[in-house]
Design an enzyme around this catalytic site. Structure first.
Site, PDB file in Angstrom:
ATOM      1  N   PHE A 181     -72.034  66.649  23.114  1.00 51.24           N
ATOM      2  CA  PHE A 181     -73.237  67.481  23.111  1.00 51.24           C
ATOM      3  C   PHE A 181     -73.087  68.726  22.227  1.00 51.24           C
ATOM      4  O   PHE A 181     -74.019  69.530  22.117  1.00 51.24           O
ATOM      5  CB  PHE A 181     -73.594  67.910  24.532  1.00 51.24           C
ATOM      6  N   HIS A 201     -64.186  65.833  27.670  1.00 53.97           N
ATOM      7  CA  HIS A 201     -64.525  64.431  27.416  1.00 53.97           C
ATOM      8  C   HIS A 201     -64.508  64.184  25.904  1.00 53.97           C
ATOM      9  O   HIS A 201     -65.516  63.889  25.282  1.00 53.97           O
ATOM     10  CB  HIS A 201     -65.883  64.078  28.020  1.00 53.97           C
ATOM     11  N   SER A 214     -67.789  68.820  35.969  1.00 48.29           N
ATOM     12  CA  SER A 214     -67.018  67.940  35.085  1.00 48.29           C
ATOM     13  C   SER A 214     -66.129  68.721  34.121  1.00 48.29           C
ATOM     14  O   SER A 214     -65.017  68.296  33.821  1.00 48.29           O
ATOM     15  CB  SER A 214     -67.965  67.045  34.272  1.00 48.29           C
ATOM     16  N   GLU A 268     -78.251  73.133  26.104  1.00 54.00           N
ATOM     17  CA  GLU A 268     -77.090  73.365  25.242  1.00 54.00           C
ATOM     18  C   GLU A 268     -77.388  74.292  24.064  1.00 54.00           C
ATOM     19  O   GLU A 268     -76.591  75.162  23.734  1.00 54.00           O
ATOM     20  CB  GLU A 268     -76.528  72.041  24.720  1.00 54.00           C
TER      21      GLU A 268
END
Length: 488
Positions: free
Chosen positions: A258, A282, A206, A232
């Site tokens: 995130f 995003h 992505s 993360e």
């Protein structure tokens, strides 16, 4: 997260000494934690060793020697007594409080130590270590003379990039998401700079961010693509470590929302003046169907607020390319590049973004100003065209980095934003707190003061009023105030 990934990658040079004293600040560890440390680490593919007497230097030394022979990381649990030798030994009372002068004197007498004394054995040991290291370094230096130039080039990251020839050029025909152009730019840079190393937190398909030369695994140590998995927080810490090593330049990627998980690591990048590159995609409510849990609102404000950070939200592929240029040239601060999911037209030239903001469209005797970042820059250009049809002369400013713009001279700021022009609208699909300073008392920020919504990206954008008609209407409602007269 870090333990799990280290075990998966079989990082056998990693040795962790765990001071296991069974006490924490609020009392015994057992009050809050009953896990089996040995089983926990071994289940994540670590070797486990235990030293029963934390005061035995020899036992600790032998454990380290054993750990150095392993084919995976090792945890050495060293059992100790906190505050050993003091009256409150083994209790939380010596966890966070100084012992006091009387207690320190009593402890020194009990242990046979005098203030500032260094045992002769320690002095002798370090003299031997220095002599041995000097000999090893002299031998290495003699052999390395032929490789010095190459070694220094790698350690200093001295790789020249021809930004016109080596990196893709983007024309007005290019119409892809900035996450796509970002991947193209990074791939090109990775071919030139062999020290770029990083990856994504289970989202490379992505984010379009991958390291070069294959995946880094226990079988392929030359791979530069780190598969961080859903880790993360550890990812941010790991790229800090990679960059601290010197020579290597770490990068990390994930969905922008995130970044919440990565805030501590990003803050430390800035604090330690590390030129880490963080790439987030995003970037807005345009994420669409994933809904408000995945649609960033306050994240731009959060990361722009960190001292010593450069955050870029590029308008198109050319601003992406320029953001990477600044990121690679940075030596003492991290760069955060925030990218779109949706396709964006190429509307800017490839130019220097070191000033953080610039005039994208200008006209003589303009009466108002539109400011925007990211995907909203093309919207601002459309608004400008409509206003022009209505006889309104408007300047358009692209502001990919508020951090850099805020560091500019007052002269440059006033050149872009003349104080007497009070009709201003800043457009950004975010909480947008950092844009209010640019619109003044009489302007308007077209931002978002709620969470996002579930729905197709274009429909969510429309629902929040980020369209030409709505913004033209809001602009026409503004009045151009005679600021001098107002102050008087």
């Amino acid at each position: 997260e870090a333990i799990s990934l280290a075990g998966n990658l079989q990082l056998n040079k990693l040795i962790v000494l765990y001071d296991s004293n069974d006490i924490q600040l609020d009392g015994p560890v057992k009050d809050a934690n009953t896990e089996d440390t040995k089983t926990k680490f071994m289940s994540m593919n670590w070797n486990y060793l235990r030293v029963e007497d934390g005061n035995s230097v020899e036992d600790i030394y032998q454990a380290i020697l054993s750990a150095q022979k392993q084919d995976k990381p090792t945890l050495i649990e060293v059992k100790t007594v906190i505050g050993f030798g003091s009256h409150n030994a083994g209790t939380s009372k010596v966890h966070g409080s100084p012992l006091g002068d009387d207690e320190v004197r009593a402890l020194r007498e009990k242990l046979g130590l005098n203030p500032f004394d260094v045992p002769k054995e320690v002095i002798k040991l370090y003299e031997e270590v220095k002599t041995k290291n000097d000999e090893i370094y002299a031998a290495w230096e003699k052999e390395a003379k032929q490789a010095d130039l190459l070694f220094n080039k790698y350690m200093q990251g001295d790789f020249i990039v021809d930004w016109e020839k080596d990196v893709p050029s983007f024309t007005s025909e290019y119409n892809k998401a900035t996450r796509v152009s970002s991947g193209e730019v990074l791939n090109a840079l990775s071919k030139i700079n062999p020290m770029l190393m990083g990856g994504s937190a289970d989202l490379s398909s992505s984010t379009n961010i991958r390291g070069a030369d294959g995946v880094f695994t226990s079988q392929n140590r030359l791979g530069r693509d780190l598969k961080f998995g859903v880790r993360e927080h550890a990812m941010g810490a790991i790229v800090n470590g990679i960059t601290l090593h010197q020579g290597l330049r770490g990068f990390a990627s994930g969905f922008f929302v995130f970044s919440d998980y990565m805030k501590p690591a990003i803050r430390l990048s800035a604090l330690m003046e590390l030129p880490v590159i963080y790439i987030f995609t995003h970037d807005s409510i345009a994420v669409g169907e994933d809904g408000p849990t995945h649609q960033p609102i306050e994240q731009l404000t959060m990361l722009r607020s960190i001292p010593n950070v450069n955050l870029f939200r590029p308008a198109d592929a050319n601003e992406v390319k320029a953001a990477y240029k600044i990121a690679l040239e940075s030596t003492n601060r991290p760069t955060i590049i925030v990218l779109s999911r949706q396709n964006l037209p190429t509307i800017t030239p490839f130019c220097d973004l070191n000033r953080g903001a610039y005039i994208l469209h200008d006209v003589d005797d303009f009466e108002g100003i539109l400011l925007a970042s990211g995907s909203e820059v093309s919207l601002a250009m459309q608004v400008q065209e409509r206003l022009s049809e209505l006889g309104k002369k408007v300047r358009v400013i692209s502001i990919p980095s508020t951090n850099l713009f805020d560091r500019q001279s007052e002269e440059y700021k006033n050149m872009l934003l003349p104080p007497h022009i009070t009709k201003r609208i800043a457009i950004e699909m975010s909480e947008a707190a950092h844009l209010y300073k640019y619109v003044g008392l009489f302007g308007k920020v077209k931002g978002i003061n709620s969470f996002g919504k579930s729905g197709k990206g274009p429909e969510v954008i429309e629902d929040f009023g980020f369209n030409v008609e709505e913004i033209v209407k809001e602009y026409l409602q503004l009045e151009n105030v005679d600021i001098i007269r107002y102050i008087k």
